[in-house]
Scaffold this active site. Sequence first.
Site, short mmCIF file in Angstrom:
data_model
loop_
_atom_site.label_atom_id
_atom_site.label_comp_id
_atom_site.label_asym_id
_atom_site.label_seq_id
_atom_site.Cartn_x
_atom_site.Cartn_y
_atom_site.Cartn_z
N LYS A 55 -7.90 6.78 -49.04
CA LYS A 55 -8.08 5.33 -49.22
C LYS A 55 -7.78 4.59 -47.93
O LYS A 55 -8.55 3.73 -47.50
CB LYS A 55 -7.15 4.80 -50.32
N GLN A 99 -0.31 3.55 -56.76
CA GLN A 99 -0.89 4.84 -57.13
C GLN A 99 -0.23 5.40 -58.39
O GLN A 99 0.99 5.45 -58.50
CB GLN A 99 -0.73 5.83 -55.94
N ASP A 122 -7.42 -2.57 -58.87
CA ASP A 122 -7.66 -1.50 -59.84
C ASP A 122 -8.28 -2.04 -61.14
O ASP A 122 -8.83 -1.27 -61.93
CB ASP A 122 -6.32 -0.84 -60.22
N1 GUN Z 1 -4.51 7.69 -59.94
C1 GUN Z 1 -5.67 8.33 -60.23
N2 GUN Z 1 -6.71 7.46 -60.26
C2 GUN Z 1 -6.19 6.24 -59.98
C3 GUN Z 1 -6.77 4.95 -59.84
O1 GUN Z 1 -7.98 4.73 -60.01
N3 GUN Z 1 -5.90 3.96 -59.52
C4 GUN Z 1 -4.57 4.17 -59.33
N4 GUN Z 1 -3.80 3.12 -59.04
N5 GUN Z 1 -4.01 5.35 -59.46
C5 GUN Z 1 -4.82 6.39 -59.76
#
Ligand code: GUN
Length: 296
Positions: A55, A99, A122
């Site tokens: 990311k 996360q 998100d």
């Molecule tokens: N962990 C796995 N997929 C995601 C996601 O799309 N967003 C977040 N914040 N954590 C994750």
Amino acid sequence: MTKAKTIDGKAFAEKLRKKITAQTAIMKEKHNVIPGLAVILIGEDPASQVYVRNKGKQTIEAGMNSYEFKMPPTTTQKKLIAKIKQLNKDKTVHGILVQLPLPKSIDERTIINAIAPEKDVDGFHVINVGKLATSQDDGMVPCTPLGCMVLIKDTMGNLTGKHAIVIGRSNIVGKPMAQLLLRENCTVTMAHSRTHDLEAECRRADIVVSAVGVEEIVRGEWIKPGAVVIDVGINRVQLSDGSYKLSGDVCFEEVAKVARAITPVPGGVGPMTIACLLGNTLKAACLQNGVEVPEV
Ligand code: GUN
């Protein structure tokens, strides 16, 4: 029998990221705003570390500012909320992502709802969930279902009247996926672990989205000929020599003989998720600065 088209999510995501990069440059030049994304990682889960690294890298490649905060697994809920509150006030940060999963000592729902809804890239905050459910377009939409939707529309065009099945009812993928399909006038079936005769439900669908995390559960005979199949599953499977491979929820070899189009794992939905996260960060930066959200 004709072989299904393999939907190249990696190539599609690259195209999308190019468009977002171009719009980010315009935002900087015209409005003197550089979109900023803050990612908080608690603990040392190896898969989460890989996601966060990717990311950060792609955020910078798009010309945005990337802020990473790594906190130890012993971090308290109070400390995490204090960090989120600080980022909520920071004008250089337009998107905040914590996360998941979080350590067991921290309540996920409390943390998600501590993020300012306009910075919740998100799309997990209850306000954004409500906006999606009530068709208010200024909310943030979860990245993985958004990425699936982009691929489905690119493959099928108008979805009005199509029968879609979503397998899996998670807050992150299944539920928002169903809302997005409804918004495109699909007739949507939500299937889950208690669904009776999943195979029969699946066979009626023109669009199958599987997000259950069970290796190759969706078989060739479950699929209506000509259906479009989107595989959100990322299952780590151990091989006989002890090594691991990534496998989806869909038995690719079987389904590819029946479907019109199918996403592979890896290289299907996965790359679209980060591209959509960058899209959400750009959208958040625009909305927070009174700039019209560009079409990407
Ligand atoms: N962990 C796995 N997929 C995601 C996601 O799309 N967003 C977040 N914040 N954590 C994750």
